[in-house]
Design a protein around this motif. Structure first.
Motif, PDB file in Angstrom:
ATOM      1  N   TYR A 217       0.855  -1.180   0.000  1.00  0.00           N
ATOM      2  CA  TYR A 217       0.000   0.000   0.000  1.00  0.00           C
ATOM      3  C   TYR A 217       0.890   1.229   0.000  1.00  0.00           C
ATOM      4  O   TYR A 217       2.084   1.154   0.284  1.00  0.00           O
ATOM      5  N   ASP A 218       0.314   2.341  -0.372  1.00  0.00           N
ATOM      6  CA  ASP A 218       1.053   3.594  -0.439  1.00  0.00           C
ATOM      7  C   ASP A 218       0.290   4.615   0.396  1.00  0.00           C
ATOM      8  O   ASP A 218      -0.784   5.070   0.003  1.00  0.00           O
TER       9      ASP A 218
ATOM     10  N   VAL B 131      -5.597   0.353   7.828  1.00  0.00           N
ATOM     11  CA  VAL B 131      -4.760  -0.296   6.820  1.00  0.00           C
ATOM     12  C   VAL B 131      -3.368  -0.575   7.373  1.00  0.00           C
ATOM     13  O   VAL B 131      -2.833  -1.676   7.227  1.00  0.00           O
ATOM     14  N   GLU B 132      -2.786   0.412   8.044  1.00  0.00           N
ATOM     15  CA  GLU B 132      -1.453   0.224   8.607  1.00  0.00           C
ATOM     16  C   GLU B 132      -1.452  -0.882   9.661  1.00  0.00           C
ATOM     17  O   GLU B 132      -0.544  -1.703   9.707  1.00  0.00           O
TER      18      GLU B 132
ATOM     19  N   GLU C 186       3.800  -1.496   8.563  1.00  0.00           N
ATOM     20  CA  GLU C 186       4.561  -0.455   7.869  1.00  0.00           C
ATOM     21  C   GLU C 186       5.465  -1.008   6.793  1.00  0.00           C
ATOM     22  O   GLU C 186       5.790  -0.308   5.831  1.00  0.00           O
ATOM     23  N   GLU C 187       5.890  -2.257   6.924  1.00  0.00           N
ATOM     24  CA  GLU C 187       6.825  -2.831   5.932  1.00  0.00           C
ATOM     25  C   GLU C 187       6.207  -2.963   4.540  1.00  0.00           C
ATOM     26  O   GLU C 187       6.922  -3.066   3.551  1.00  0.00           O
TER      27      GLU C 187
ATOM     28  N   LEU D  47       4.722   1.479   0.631  1.00  0.00           N
ATOM     29  CA  LEU D  47       5.681   1.930  -0.386  1.00  0.00           C
ATOM     30  C   LEU D  47       6.207   3.338  -0.107  1.00  0.00           C
ATOM     31  O   LEU D  47       7.322   3.675  -0.472  1.00  0.00           O
ATOM     32  N   ALA D  48       5.426   4.147   0.575  1.00  0.00           N
ATOM     33  CA  ALA D  48       5.847   5.519   0.857  1.00  0.00           C
ATOM     34  C   ALA D  48       6.953   5.556   1.917  1.00  0.00           C
ATOM     35  O   ALA D  48       7.650   6.547   2.026  1.00  0.00           O
ATOM     36  N   LYS D  49       7.101   4.488   2.655  1.00  0.00           N
ATOM     37  CA  LYS D  49       8.110   4.445   3.723  1.00  0.00           C
ATOM     38  C   LYS D  49       9.311   3.583   3.350  1.00  0.00           C
ATOM     39  O   LYS D  49      10.160   3.331   4.182  1.00  0.00           O
TER      40      LYS D  49
END
Length: 134
Positions: free
Chosen positions: A91-92, A121-122, A127-128, A131-133
């Motif tokens: 996810y982004d 969602v998180e 978090e892994e 895609l934004a992280k």
């Protein structure tokens, strides 16, 4: 064009519908596709008649959310999207999209995430997978 289904396989296909009449009115039941005698509309729903009763096809997202989402483990992530968490690859959080492909391309299938569901969602995906992280 119909898929290549044998007559025997066709006899076993079940579809989820909502009971219209009787003591189970409004409940989801499964009926055999081959048991349908007629299909019509009664305004906003498709109405299916079998020898055993009358049913409505689940036609709205709210009906799917109420009846199928709990059974299938679908999670609401937007006012117009339910997703199957086990099918999500990434996810982004920046663009608020969920992806289902291992390799993300401009043609990848995705569903949008409403801001109010970002924490959900998180928590579901971790978090892994963001895609934004990465």
């Amino acid at each position: 064009m119909l898929p290549d289904i044998s007559e025997e396989e066709l006899k076993e296909i079940l579809i989820p519908v909502l009971q219209v009449d009787g003591s189970k009115a409004g409940e989801m039941v499964l009926i055999k596709l081959v048991d349908i005698c007629s299909i019509t509309t009664d305004g906003r729903h498709l109405k299916l008649d079998t020898a055993e009763g009358t049913y409505h096809m689940m036609a709205t997202l709210d009906e799917v959310g109420e009846h199928l989402a709990p059974m299938l483990g679908l999670k609401k992530i937007d006012r117009v999207n339910y997703i199957q968490p086990s099918k999500v690859t990434y996810y982004d959080s920046l663009y608020r999209k969920i992806y289902f492909d291992e390799t993300i391309t401009p043609h990848s299938k995705f569903a949008t995430i409403a801001q109010r569901y970002m924490d959900t969602v998180e928590a579901l995906l971790g978090e892994e997978k963001d895609l934004a992280k990465s």
